[in-house]
Motif scaffolding. Structure first.
Motif, PDB file in Angstrom:
ATOM      1  N   GLU A 173       0.661   5.585  -7.612  1.00  0.00           N
ATOM      2  CA  GLU A 173       1.582   6.067  -6.551  1.00  0.00           C
ATOM      3  C   GLU A 173       0.294   5.760  -5.166  1.00  0.00           C
ATOM      4  N   ALA A 174      -0.707   6.394  -5.144  1.00  0.00           N
ATOM      5  CA  ALA A 174      -1.804   5.885  -4.036  1.00  0.00           C
ATOM      6  C   ALA A 174      -2.011   4.595  -3.735  1.00  0.00           C
ATOM      7  N   ARG A 175      -2.047   3.819  -4.762  1.00  0.00           N
ATOM      8  CA  ARG A 175      -2.173   2.517  -4.613  1.00  0.00           C
ATOM      9  C   ARG A 175      -0.880   1.963  -3.791  1.00  0.00           C
ATOM     10  N   ARG A 176       0.200   2.249  -4.351  1.00  0.00           N
ATOM     11  CA  ARG A 176       1.609   1.818  -3.464  1.00  0.00           C
ATOM     12  C   ARG A 176       1.470   2.125  -2.276  1.00  0.00           C
ATOM     13  N   ARG A 177       1.056   3.564  -2.000  1.00  0.00           N
ATOM     14  CA  ARG A 177       1.158   4.005  -0.656  1.00  0.00           C
ATOM     15  C   ARG A 177       0.246   3.284   0.259  1.00  0.00           C
ATOM     16  N   LEU A 178      -1.174   3.115  -0.283  1.00  0.00           N
ATOM     17  CA  LEU A 178      -2.108   2.182   0.494  1.00  0.00           C
ATOM     18  C   LEU A 178      -1.613   0.870   0.671  1.00  0.00           C
ATOM     19  N   HIS A 179      -0.851   0.040  -0.204  1.00  0.00           N
ATOM     20  CA  HIS A 179      -0.444  -1.237   0.121  1.00  0.00           C
ATOM     21  C   HIS A 179       0.509  -1.304   1.287  1.00  0.00           C
ATOM     22  N   GLN A 180       1.509  -0.080   1.173  1.00  0.00           N
ATOM     23  CA  GLN A 180       2.480  -0.069   2.192  1.00  0.00           C
ATOM     24  C   GLN A 180       1.756   0.139   3.650  1.00  0.00           C
ATOM     25  N   LEU A 181       0.662   1.030   3.625  1.00  0.00           N
ATOM     26  CA  LEU A 181       0.035   1.357   4.984  1.00  0.00           C
ATOM     27  C   LEU A 181      -0.636  -0.089   5.225  1.00  0.00           C
ATOM     28  N   GLU A 182      -1.092  -0.894   4.630  1.00  0.00           N
ATOM     29  CA  GLU A 182      -2.103  -2.011   4.779  1.00  0.00           C
ATOM     30  C   GLU A 182      -1.035  -3.052   5.293  1.00  0.00           C
ATOM     31  N   ILE A 183       0.390  -3.237   4.919  1.00  0.00           N
ATOM     32  CA  ILE A 183       1.451  -4.056   5.498  1.00  0.00           C
ATOM     33  C   ILE A 183       1.934  -3.646   6.931  1.00  0.00           C
ATOM     34  N   GLN A 184       1.630  -2.293   7.178  1.00  0.00           N
ATOM     35  CA  GLN A 184       2.063  -1.912   8.426  1.00  0.00           C
ATOM     36  C   GLN A 184       0.634  -2.011   9.622  1.00  0.00           C
TER      37      GLN A 184
END
Length: 354
Positions: A19-30
């Motif tokens: 879940e943390a990896r997914r959230r980090l990936h979303q933040l990197e996209i933003q």
């Protein structure tokens, strides 16, 4: 902590890590452009990266613990094999009679089979890369998820009751074993006397507790230390909430978070939290059936570091939620709160779902 707890924690950590990896990936996209919004986004990126690093460290520690238990099981299986070989030699030479040999050999083979099953469970668990890879753990007998301690080779007397012969037995099963054992003349008296003594002590302790609670009723605040207070985090009309992840920031020169417990809403959810010395607390709540309701979802215990005039802010640095039906992010808003260390007044932070 038992090995079963270690394996369950490994599954939870793998789920939190993914879940943390997914959230980090979303933040990197933003993370594009510039300005104040991106400064806050950069802060969230840093915090999420730190959380992911901590989860990796926790995962490595848990795996090392499972590896150590695997080696213990291998050593126990080897000892049992050696004890069985020695027994067979003594039986062949006539030192052990047939009846005693059959009983002891049966016990040794059963313990060896349990150790080998434990080895298989640990090795399979170590191969898991995601939490889903550990779904099979729930179907594994409890005895095969136990630690290896207490499994020493050797035989017990035919009339003796040894707790190590009951690994993984439930309470009803243990009661039935004691009941059968009480039928034996050489065991009945000691079991009956022990039961009477334990029952009398339990009744006495229960009576003292009940009388004390009626004579001296305590308020929840009585359990707080000097300078400590509670801050509820509220939710407004939560529906189908599978995951709730938040970071609450505060001025660590004024207050310090001590612990986090679950409130009335989502009491059955799985919770993980980390308190950082920099002045923030990360919380992850997860319930696959979906959290619903209005009220307190978390209660944070703070201690006062300094009495200052006016309120001290409690800010949501990050806040995200996942819908249990769609497994997608759901809209969520946070209203910051505050505490006043001088008057002990509290304005609870609120999580809303527009």
């Amino acid at each position: 902590m038992t090995l079963a707890d270690t394996l369950a924690q490994l599954k939870d950590v793998l789920a939190a890590r993914d879940e943390a990896r997914r959230r980090l990936h979303q933040l990197e996209i933003q993370a594009t452009g510039g300005g104040e919004a991106d400064k806050r986004l950069a802060s969230n990126l840093r915090k999420q990266s730190e959380r992911l690093s901590e989860l990796h460290d926790r995962e490595r520690t848990l795996r090392e613990s499972v590896e150590r238990e695997t080696e213990r099981s291998r050593a126990a299986a080897a000892e049992l094999e050696e004890a069985l070989h020695d027994l067979e030699g003594r039986h062949s030479s006539g030192q052990v009679m047939d009846a005693a040999y059959e009983m002891e050999a049966h016990q040794l083979r059963a313990r060896r089979a349990d150790s080998e099953a434990r080895i298989a469970v640990r090795e399979k668990a170590l191969q898991a890369e995601t939490a889903k890879d550990l779904d099979w753990l729930d179907s594994v007998p409890a005895v095969h998820r136990m630690a290896e301690g207490g499994q020493q080779p050797g035989a017990h007397g035919a009339s003796s009751v040894a707790p190590s012969e009951w690994p993984g037995a439930s309470v009803p099963e243990r009661i039935m074993m004691l009941w059968r054992e009480s039928k034996k003349p050489n065991s009945r008296r000691s079991i009956v006397v022990s039961s009477i003594v334990v029952g009398a002590i339990a009744i006495l302790v229960l009576g003292v507790v009940i009388i004390s609670s009626h004579l001296n009723p305590r308020d929840p605040a009585d359990y707080l230390g000097v300078g400590e207070f509670l801050v509820p985090i509220l939710v407004d009309d939560a529906q189908h909430l599978r995951n709730l992840e938040l970071t609450l920031e505060y001025d660590n020169e004024v207050v310090t978070a001590v612990s986090v417990v679950q409130g009335d809403v989502g009491r059955l959810a799985v919770m993980q939290y980390d308190i950082h010395k920099s002045g923030s607390v990360d919380v992850l709540l997860r319930d696959v059936t979906g959290i619903e309701g209005t009220g307190s979802i978390l209660i944070v215990r703070f201690k006062t570091n300094e009495i200052v005039p006016g309120p001290t802010a409690l800010r949501f640095a990050s806040l995200s939620a996942v819908d249990s039906r769609t497994m997608q992010d759901m809209p969520v808003q946070g209203e910051d709160g505050w505490v006043n260390t001088g008057t002990r007044d509290v304005q609870s932070p609120v999580i809303r779902f527009p």
